[in-house]
Write a protein that holds these residues in place. Structure first.
Motif, PDB file in Angstrom:
ATOM      1  N   PRO A  44       0.837  -1.185   0.000  1.00 33.13           N
ATOM      2  CA  PRO A  44       0.000   0.000   0.000  1.00 33.13           C
ATOM      3  C   PRO A  44       0.886   1.255   0.000  1.00 33.13           C
ATOM      4  O   PRO A  44       1.924   1.300   0.649  1.00 33.13           O
ATOM      5  CB  PRO A  44      -0.787  -0.106   1.303  1.00 33.13           C
ATOM      6  N   ARG A  75      -6.906   5.329   1.533  1.00 29.61           N
ATOM      7  CA  ARG A  75      -5.755   6.136   1.099  1.00 29.61           C
ATOM      8  C   ARG A  75      -5.668   6.190  -0.410  1.00 29.61           C
ATOM      9  O   ARG A  75      -6.158   5.318  -1.124  1.00 29.61           O
ATOM     10  CB  ARG A  75      -4.466   5.530   1.666  1.00 29.61           C
ATOM     11  N   GLU A  78      -4.999   3.096  -3.089  1.00 31.77           N
ATOM     12  CA  GLU A  78      -5.285   1.826  -2.433  1.00 31.77           C
ATOM     13  C   GLU A  78      -6.375   1.068  -3.200  1.00 31.77           C
ATOM     14  O   GLU A  78      -7.222   1.677  -3.846  1.00 31.77           O
ATOM     15  CB  GLU A  78      -5.793   2.157  -1.026  1.00 31.77           C
ATOM     16  N   ARG A  80      -9.293  -1.033  -1.940  1.00 38.24           N
ATOM     17  CA  ARG A  80      -9.930  -1.367  -0.681  1.00 38.24           C
ATOM     18  C   ARG A  80     -11.182  -2.177  -0.969  1.00 38.24           C
ATOM     19  O   ARG A  80     -12.060  -1.720  -1.696  1.00 38.24           O
ATOM     20  CB  ARG A  80     -10.319  -0.068   0.043  1.00 38.24           C
ATOM     21  N   THR A 252      -7.721   5.231  -7.085  1.00 39.20           N
ATOM     22  CA  THR A 252      -8.037   4.560  -5.832  1.00 39.20           C
ATOM     23  C   THR A 252      -9.315   3.760  -6.046  1.00 39.20           C
ATOM     24  O   THR A 252     -10.264   4.268  -6.638  1.00 39.20           O
ATOM     25  CB  THR A 252      -8.257   5.600  -4.724  1.00 39.20           C
ATOM     26  N   ASP A 268      -5.576  -4.302  -1.136  1.00 37.43           N
ATOM     27  CA  ASP A 268      -4.546  -3.926  -0.182  1.00 37.43           C
ATOM     28  C   ASP A 268      -5.072  -4.030   1.242  1.00 37.43           C
ATOM     29  O   ASP A 268      -4.370  -4.446   2.148  1.00 37.43           O
ATOM     30  CB  ASP A 268      -4.089  -2.491  -0.460  1.00 37.43           C
ATOM     31  N   ARG A 269      -6.311  -3.578   1.414  1.00 35.95           N
ATOM     32  CA  ARG A 269      -6.957  -3.685   2.719  1.00 35.95           C
ATOM     33  C   ARG A 269      -8.398  -4.109   2.518  1.00 35.95           C
ATOM     34  O   ARG A 269      -8.987  -3.869   1.463  1.00 35.95           O
ATOM     35  CB  ARG A 269      -6.922  -2.347   3.453  1.00 35.95           C
ATOM     36  N   THR A 283      -5.446  -5.801   6.709  1.00 37.92           N
ATOM     37  CA  THR A 283      -4.890  -6.413   5.510  1.00 37.92           C
ATOM     38  C   THR A 283      -5.560  -7.764   5.278  1.00 37.92           C
ATOM     39  O   THR A 283      -6.130  -8.341   6.214  1.00 37.92           O
ATOM     40  CB  THR A 283      -3.378  -6.630   5.665  1.00 37.92           C
TER      41      THR A 283
END
Lengths: 310, 346
Positions: A44, A75, A78, A80, A252, A268-269, A283
């Motif tokens: 990330p 972020r 990222e 997500r 993003t 990434d998350r 994560t």
């Protein structure tokens, strides 16, 4: 449509489509977003301020709580994922972020500005694009025009100029068709360029929707179940496109997905919702081992795991 | 992609503009020389007026997806506005009154299009009925609109453009043909422009259209305005070139339905479709009356004709909705493709 070779056997090691990366466009050609190309780093990226931040979002439909006190911070750059069982509030969350729903409580922060309800009509200008859980293509337009429609927010010529073919209308049209063509190449859709969107198979329609969202080179891309109803290989392919798009345009990505396996390899998350509450945000590895997540998905593990005596 | 039918790629080689240009050349060069007065008065003039009204409604309903049952009201608004501009402003050329009349119809269209910002489908259709009833009521109630004529009937002014009198059947036909050709060409340009694609986007998925940044409210009102402008001008042709004397009752709900049927039968979201539909609607009663008279003789009087017209038309609409939802245009295209295919394979 024959399956591309890269769609097979690349689940864990790499979800990149080699063709996509090799054939990808130079970032300068499709400028507008951040010019840096961060390559294939799976780490990330640490950025100063979050691109998207939700604070204490609450939403209920006549007594049914869809979202309760959700905080989320995404972020720059990222990917997500938001996962959760059916009815956990995932789609509601995307609808709140894109301004389709107005939350009862809480604020939505989008690169600096804070909103009680995100202005849907200005969403494209804010650099946010989204896809829909159920296909939301314009069935009566060609694939090319569907994708070019993603640039409609930039059009400044009026209808009289367009009808008479004067002013900036020709230039605008040429420009948006060029960019739409580039995105179609990027997502391997050039072969169906001139077909009516409604006549395409489901998996391709999903990809056209991604193309329509990507053509504006959004800073934030919201994907509402981009792989729902796809076969395993189509999912892998779509995951590679999402990742390639992030890498190419420094977008993003916030995505909702049911298939936990695909999500683990792609994001990434991961934020996990259950009954409108966020029960985990970590994560992929941490989420995989989080007992509360396992409970939410599989139910609480019984003491009698072998089922003896039943 | 193997799914693309081979016949598409080997389709006609002629450029798209050839057929319309040939048709126009025929309409200007041949028809005025060989046509009878009956052909102009009973077939071509109503066909042109209704076809243009169909084009107008198709922009709103076929392309932008907003159902309207107020078409006749906009025709009436156009007709009476042109009459009044022509009557009350000295020295205004005929074309000037027609353009102004279209703008009046467009303004009324915007007002009655406002509900579309909140309503959809059937609810919107019902709300456009308000336009239908209001305009008809206002034109009957306030005799100023018909220059205080006792019966509310208006008489068309002499048609002339640049000193050229167009009062005969052929002249009125050329007058109508020119206006219809110009507006149809502009409508064709419009629906293939960015604005036209925005119309389709809003029709196909309003939420998605809003999300990607198409100005939905503005675009809907624009669709109402442009559609009403064209229908208003069609009303002028109807009043000035075809009937020559009209009253508000001539623009009743039946006329609105007639125009709606035209675009459903002809083909939604198709400029050509409006003319296919109008041709059918105009020729069909005449053909039915000839046929009925031929087969049944005196039994087939005007009452029976009227009734049988409704029955057959109703059945036709149902058949079209079921068998060919894309209308006569789709039928025509399929037949043409088959013929071309057969011709190429011989």
């Amino acid at each position: 449509m024959p399956l591309p070779s890269y769609a097979l056997g690349v689940v864990e090691a790499s979800v990149y489509a080699p063709e996509v990366l090799a054939r990808g466009l130079p970032a300068s050609q499709l400028s507008g977003g951040q010019p840096e190309d961060r390559g294939v780093s799976a780490e990330p990226i640490v950025a100063s301020a979050p691109l998207l931040s939700l604070q204490g979002i609450g939403l209920s439909f006549g007594g049914v709580v869809a979202l309760a006190d959700i905080d989320l911070s995404v972020r720059q750059g990222e990917i997500r994922a938001i996962i959760g069982p059916n009815g956990a509030g995932k789609s509601s969350l995307i609808n709140v972020i894109s301004g389709v729903y107005r939350p009862d409580r809480g604020r939505i922060g989008l690169h600096g500005a804070s909103y009680a309800q995100v202005p849907t009509q200005r969403l494209a200008h804010l650099g946010v694009a989204r896809t829909f859980q159920n296909l939301a293509l314009f069935k009566g337009l060609s694939v090319l025009d569907n994708v070019a429609a993603g640039l409609a927010y930039k059009v400044r010529s009026n209808f009289a100029g367009q009808v008479l073919g004067i002013g900036r209308s020709r230039e605008e049209r040429r420009d948006s068709l060029n960019r739409a063509d580039q995105i179609l190449d990027f997502l391997d859709l050039a072969a169906v360029r001139d077909r009516l969107a409604g006549t395409l198979p489901y998996g391709l329609q999903k990809r056209v929707e991604l193309a329509r969202a990507l053509v504006a080179e959004p800073r934030l891309l919201l994907l509402d179940e981009p792989m729902a109803g796809m076969t395993a290989s189509e999912k892998t392919e779509m995951a590679s496109f999402v990742r390639a798009a992030r890498d190419r345009f420094a977008t993003t990505v916030v995505l909702i997905e049911h298939d936990v396996g695909v999500v683990m390899g792609l994001s990434d998350r991961i934020a996990v919702l259950d009954y409108g509450r966020k029960i985990a945000d970590a994560t992929p590895d941490e989420v995989r081992n989080d007992p509360r997540v396992i409970d939410a998905y599989l139910g609480v593990a019984s003491d009698n795991e072998d089922g003896a005596g039943i | 992609m193997a799914a693309i039918p081979a016949e598409f790629s080997s389709a006609p080689v002629l450029p798209k503009w050839v057929a319309p240009v040939l048709l126009l050349a025929f309409a200007y060069g041949v028809v005025p020389l060989v046509g009878s007065s009956y052909l102009f008065e009973a077939i071509l003039l109503p066909f042109l007026a209704l076809g243009l009204a169909g084009v107008g409604l198709n922009i709103l309903t076929g392309y932008a997806g907003q159902v309207s049952l107020g078409s006749a009201a906009f025709m009436a608004a156009g007709a009476f506005a042109a009459y009044n501009f022509n009557l009350r402003i000295d020295g205004l050329p005929l074309i000037g009154s027609i353009v102004l009349a279209g703008l009046v119809a467009a303004a009324i269209g915007i007002v009655f299009g406002l509900p579309s910002l909140r309503l959809r489908g059937f609810y919107l259709a019902v709300s456009t009925l308000a336009a239908q009833f209001f305009v008809q009521w206002a034109l009957t109630k306030f005799s100023w609109f018909s220059n205080n004529s006792a019966s509310g009937v208006i008489d068309a002014p002499r048609l002339s453009i640049g000193g050229l009198a167009l009062d005969g059947a052929v002249g009125r036909y050329l007058f109508a043909l020119t206006i219809v050709a110009v507006l149809t060409f502009l409508a064709h340009r419009l629906v293939s422009s960015q604005t036209g694609r925005n119309f389709i986007a809003i029709r196909d998925n309003e939420t998605a259209a809003r999300i990607i940044g198409i100005p939905v409210l503005k675009t809907k009102l624009l669709a109402f305005a442009i559609s009403s402008f064209i229908i208003g001008v069609a009303g002028v042709i109807w009043a000035f070139a075809y009937l020559r004397t009209v009253e508000p009752d001539g623009f009743d709900l039946d006329r609105s339905f007639q125009i709606l049927f035209i675009i459903i039968i002809g083909g939604l979201a198709s400029i050509r479709g409006a003319f296919f539909g109008a041709a059918l609607i105009v020729v069909f009663p005449l053909a039915l009356s000839r046929l009925g008279g031929f087969l049944l003789g005196d039994v087939f009087d005007s009452g029976v004709l009227d009734m049988s017209q409704r029955i057959v038309l109703g059945a036709l609409i149902i058949l079209f909705l079921i068998l060919e939802p894309d209308g006569l245009v789709a039928l025509w295209d399929r037949i043409r493709r088959r013929l071309l295919f057969a011709w190429q394979s011989t």
